[in-house]
Enzyme design. Structure first.
Site, PDB file in Angstrom:
ATOM      1  N   GLY A 191       2.814   2.151  10.656  1.00 26.20           N
ATOM      2  CA  GLY A 191       3.790   3.230  10.514  1.00 26.20           C
ATOM      3  C   GLY A 191       4.556   3.580  11.776  1.00 26.20           C
ATOM      4  O   GLY A 191       5.213   4.614  11.845  1.00 26.20           O
ATOM      5  N   SER A 201       3.663  -2.267  10.161  1.00 24.35           N
ATOM      6  CA  SER A 201       5.116  -2.318  10.394  1.00 24.35           C
ATOM      7  C   SER A 201       5.754  -3.649  10.013  1.00 24.35           C
ATOM      8  O   SER A 201       6.699  -4.103  10.662  1.00 24.35           O
ATOM      9  CB  SER A 201       5.438  -1.964  11.847  1.00 24.35           C
ATOM     10  OG  SER A 201       5.072  -0.616  12.116  1.00 24.35           O
ATOM     11  N   ASN A 259       0.868  -1.177   0.000  1.00 24.92           N
ATOM     12  CA  ASN A 259       0.000   0.000   0.000  1.00 24.92           C
ATOM     13  C   ASN A 259       0.910   1.233   0.000  1.00 24.92           C
ATOM     14  O   ASN A 259       1.513   1.556   1.015  1.00 24.92           O
ATOM     15  CB  ASN A 259      -0.889  -0.037   1.257  1.00 24.92           C
ATOM     16  CG  ASN A 259      -1.683   1.239   1.461  1.00 24.92           C
ATOM     17  OD1 ASN A 259      -1.761   2.080   0.568  1.00 24.92           O
ATOM     18  ND2 ASN A 259      -2.274   1.381   2.638  1.00 24.92           N
ATOM     19  N   TRP A 260       0.975   1.896  -1.136  1.00 31.24           N
ATOM     20  CA  TRP A 260       1.894   3.038  -1.253  1.00 31.24           C
ATOM     21  C   TRP A 260       1.328   4.310  -0.638  1.00 31.24           C
ATOM     22  O   TRP A 260       2.006   5.317  -0.552  1.00 31.24           O
ATOM     23  CB  TRP A 260       2.266   3.253  -2.725  1.00 31.24           C
ATOM     24  CG  TRP A 260       3.361   2.336  -3.198  1.00 31.24           C
ATOM     25  CD1 TRP A 260       3.746   1.153  -2.616  1.00 31.24           C
ATOM     26  CD2 TRP A 260       4.225   2.507  -4.332  1.00 31.24           C
ATOM     27  NE1 TRP A 260       4.789   0.598  -3.318  1.00 31.24           N
ATOM     28  CE2 TRP A 260       5.098   1.416  -4.379  1.00 31.24           C
ATOM     29  CE3 TRP A 260       4.325   3.498  -5.309  1.00 31.24           C
ATOM     30  CZ2 TRP A 260       6.082   1.277  -5.370  1.00 31.24           C
ATOM     31  CZ3 TRP A 260       5.295   3.359  -6.304  1.00 31.24           C
ATOM     32  CH2 TRP A 260       6.169   2.265  -6.323  1.00 31.24           C
ATOM     33  N   LYS A 261       0.055   4.290  -0.275  1.00 35.75           N
ATOM     34  CA  LYS A 261      -0.582   5.471   0.319  1.00 35.75           C
ATOM     35  C   LYS A 261      -0.362   6.685  -0.597  1.00 35.75           C
ATOM     36  O   LYS A 261      -0.352   6.527  -1.814  1.00 35.75           O
ATOM     37  CB  LYS A 261      -0.056   5.680   1.743  1.00 35.75           C
ATOM     38  CG  LYS A 261      -0.141   4.390   2.565  1.00 35.75           C
ATOM     39  CD  LYS A 261       0.114   4.571   4.026  1.00 35.75           C
ATOM     40  CE  LYS A 261      -0.030   3.214   4.716  1.00 35.75           C
ATOM     41  NZ  LYS A 261       0.078   3.288   6.161  1.00 35.75           N
ATOM     42  N   GLY A 299       2.935  -1.206   4.207  1.00 36.64           N
ATOM     43  CA  GLY A 299       2.954   0.209   3.857  1.00 36.64           C
ATOM     44  C   GLY A 299       4.368   0.661   3.518  1.00 36.64           C
ATOM     45  O   GLY A 299       4.879   0.432   2.422  1.00 36.64           O
ATOM     46  N   GLY A 300       5.014   1.293   4.485  1.00 37.24           N
ATOM     47  CA  GLY A 300       6.318   1.913   4.261  1.00 37.24           C
ATOM     48  C   GLY A 300       7.334   1.025   3.552  1.00 37.24           C
ATOM     49  O   GLY A 300       8.023   1.477   2.622  1.00 37.24           O
ATOM     50  N   GLU A 323      -6.651   4.671   7.891  1.00 38.09           N
ATOM     51  CA  GLU A 323      -6.442   6.090   7.565  1.00 38.09           C
ATOM     52  C   GLU A 323      -7.672   6.677   6.869  1.00 38.09           C
ATOM     53  O   GLU A 323      -7.985   7.860   7.039  1.00 38.09           O
ATOM     54  CB  GLU A 323      -5.167   6.242   6.722  1.00 38.09           C
ATOM     55  CG  GLU A 323      -3.924   6.023   7.588  1.00 38.09           C
ATOM     56  CD  GLU A 323      -2.707   5.476   6.846  1.00 38.09           C
ATOM     57  OE1 GLU A 323      -2.669   5.543   5.609  1.00 38.09           O
ATOM     58  OE2 GLU A 323      -1.806   4.963   7.541  1.00 38.09           O
ATOM     59  N   HIS A 334      -9.350   1.099   5.033  1.00 34.23           N
ATOM     60  CA  HIS A 334      -8.065   1.297   5.711  1.00 34.23           C
ATOM     61  C   HIS A 334      -8.264   2.259   6.885  1.00 34.23           C
ATOM     62  O   HIS A 334      -9.066   3.195   6.794  1.00 34.23           O
ATOM     63  CB  HIS A 334      -7.035   1.851   4.729  1.00 34.23           C
ATOM     64  CG  HIS A 334      -5.655   1.862   5.298  1.00 34.23           C
ATOM     65  ND1 HIS A 334      -5.219   2.847   6.144  1.00 34.23           N
ATOM     66  CD2 HIS A 334      -4.634   0.972   5.180  1.00 34.23           C
ATOM     67  CE1 HIS A 334      -3.968   2.573   6.516  1.00 34.23           C
ATOM     68  NE2 HIS A 334      -3.598   1.445   5.947  1.00 34.23           N
ATOM     69  N   GLU A 364      -5.100  -5.086  10.638  1.00 39.88           N
ATOM     70  CA  GLU A 364      -4.086  -4.057  10.832  1.00 39.88           C
ATOM     71  C   GLU A 364      -4.349  -3.301  12.132  1.00 39.88           C
ATOM     72  O   GLU A 364      -5.187  -2.379  12.157  1.00 39.88           O
ATOM     73  CB  GLU A 364      -4.113  -3.059   9.673  1.00 39.88           C
ATOM     74  CG  GLU A 364      -3.843  -3.663   8.326  1.00 39.88           C
ATOM     75  CD  GLU A 364      -3.245  -2.634   7.371  1.00 39.88           C
ATOM     76  OE1 GLU A 364      -2.129  -2.869   6.897  1.00 39.88           O
ATOM     77  OE2 GLU A 364      -3.884  -1.603   7.121  1.00 39.88           O
TER      78      GLU A 364
HETATM   79  P1  PGA Z   1       3.081   0.201   7.507  1.00 35.69           P
HETATM   80  O1  PGA Z   1       1.596   0.426   6.939  1.00 35.69           O
HETATM   81  O2  PGA Z   1       3.604  -1.081   6.923  1.00 35.69           O
HETATM   82  O3  PGA Z   1       3.855   1.405   7.043  1.00 35.69           O
HETATM   83  O4  PGA Z   1       2.964   0.115   8.988  1.00 35.69           O
HETATM   84  C1  PGA Z   1       0.711  -0.663   6.781  1.00 35.69           C
HETATM   85  C2  PGA Z   1      -0.585  -0.183   6.206  1.00 35.69           C
HETATM   86  O5  PGA Z   1      -1.063   0.910   6.551  1.00 35.69           O
HETATM   87  O6  PGA Z   1      -1.202  -0.895   5.382  1.00 35.69           O
END
Ligand code: PGA
Length: 252
Positions: free
Chosen positions: A175, A214, A13-15, A235-236, A101, A99, A169
């Site tokens: 993050g 993470s 997930n590149w956000k 994510g990251g 967010e 998600h 999640e």
């Molecule tokens: P993260 O994000 O790996 O940067 O913790 C995961 C996500 O939000 O899907």
């Protein structure tokens, strides 16, 4: 029950990250994916602006392209929104819905997330449905209750292994570099599996349950080999091909 019979999925997930130049990372991921062909499915969910060009790069490869959100309706007066049909038309084969967010930045309710999951199915996209507790909820021992409530409210009727993926999640792990212990992850995934069985019968065994929050190459072996963990939503660490492929290498 372990997910031995389900092919794992590692989705990135590149956000809100990535300009055209990031296609170089995707090219590296596509090249690295060959070593995983038949063992794991890989997916990158870039910002919507990159879906069409990324789908062109990934065409015919083992890497699928997904989107990060969709509107519930197919078209209409919704300035700035994108429908599931548009994302499919651009080359996406999946879309993340719910998600944390989106839930927090845009006040998305379980009912809204369910409508998006149904829109995904209408457009022929796999919905990656995200659920997970906040830090306060975990401290209050509400994790399983929260997950049950989110699943009850957002998992659409007729969900099946072919049209839905669940991503567990924990919000506090996203993050932050923090992760639950493997025991805690196993406990929540087993609980989600049981909920899916109750809702979907035997089809509940066919739904992949990803862990997200993470995930890094260093912790992937402990987290992704657990029973009922069918892959990862990353994510990251998905922004760098080497890290993303390092996580997926768990399945080589
Ligand atoms: P993260 O994000 O790996 O940067 O913790 C995961 C996500 O939000 O899907």
């Amino acid at each position: 029950m372990a997910q031995a019979s389900l092919r794992p999925l590692v989705a990135g997930n590149w956000k809100m990250n990535g300009l055209k130049a990031a296609a170089a990372e995707l090219e590296q991921i596509v090249a690295g994916a060959q070593a995983l062909a038949g063992k794991a499915d890989l997916m990158i969910c870039p910002p919507a602006t990159l879906i069409a060009s990324f789908a062109a790069v990934a065409r015919g490869s083992a890497v699928a392209i997904g989107a990060q959100d969709c509107h519930a309706e197919a078209s209409g007066a919704h300035t700035g929104d994108l429908s599931a049909e548009m994302l499919a038309d651009a080359g996406a084969s999946a879309v993340i819905v719910g998600h944390s967010e989106r839930r927090s930045d845009h006040n998305e309710s379980d009912a809204a997330v369910k409508a998006k999951a149904l829109a995904a199915r209408r457009a022929g996209l796999t919905a990656i449905l995200c659920i997970g507790e906040t830090h306060a909820q975990r401290k209050n021992n509400e994790t399983l209750a929260v997950v049950a409530r989110q699943l009850a409210g957002s998992l659409p009727e007729g969900a099946a292994g072919s049209n839905i993926v669940i991503a567990y999640e924990p919000v506090w792990a996203i993050g932050t570099g923090l992760t639950p212990t493997p025991d805690d992850v196993a406990k929540v995934h087993a609980f989600i599996r049981q909920q899916l069985r109750e809702r979907l019968g035997g089809e509940g065994e066919r739904v992949r349950i990803l862990y997200g929050g993470s995930v890094k190459p260093e912790n992937a072996p402990q987290l992704l080999k657990l029973a009922d963990v069918g892959g990862a939503l990353v994510g990251g660490a998905s922004l760098k091909a080497n890290d993303f492929l390092g996580i997926a290498a768990v399945y080589r």
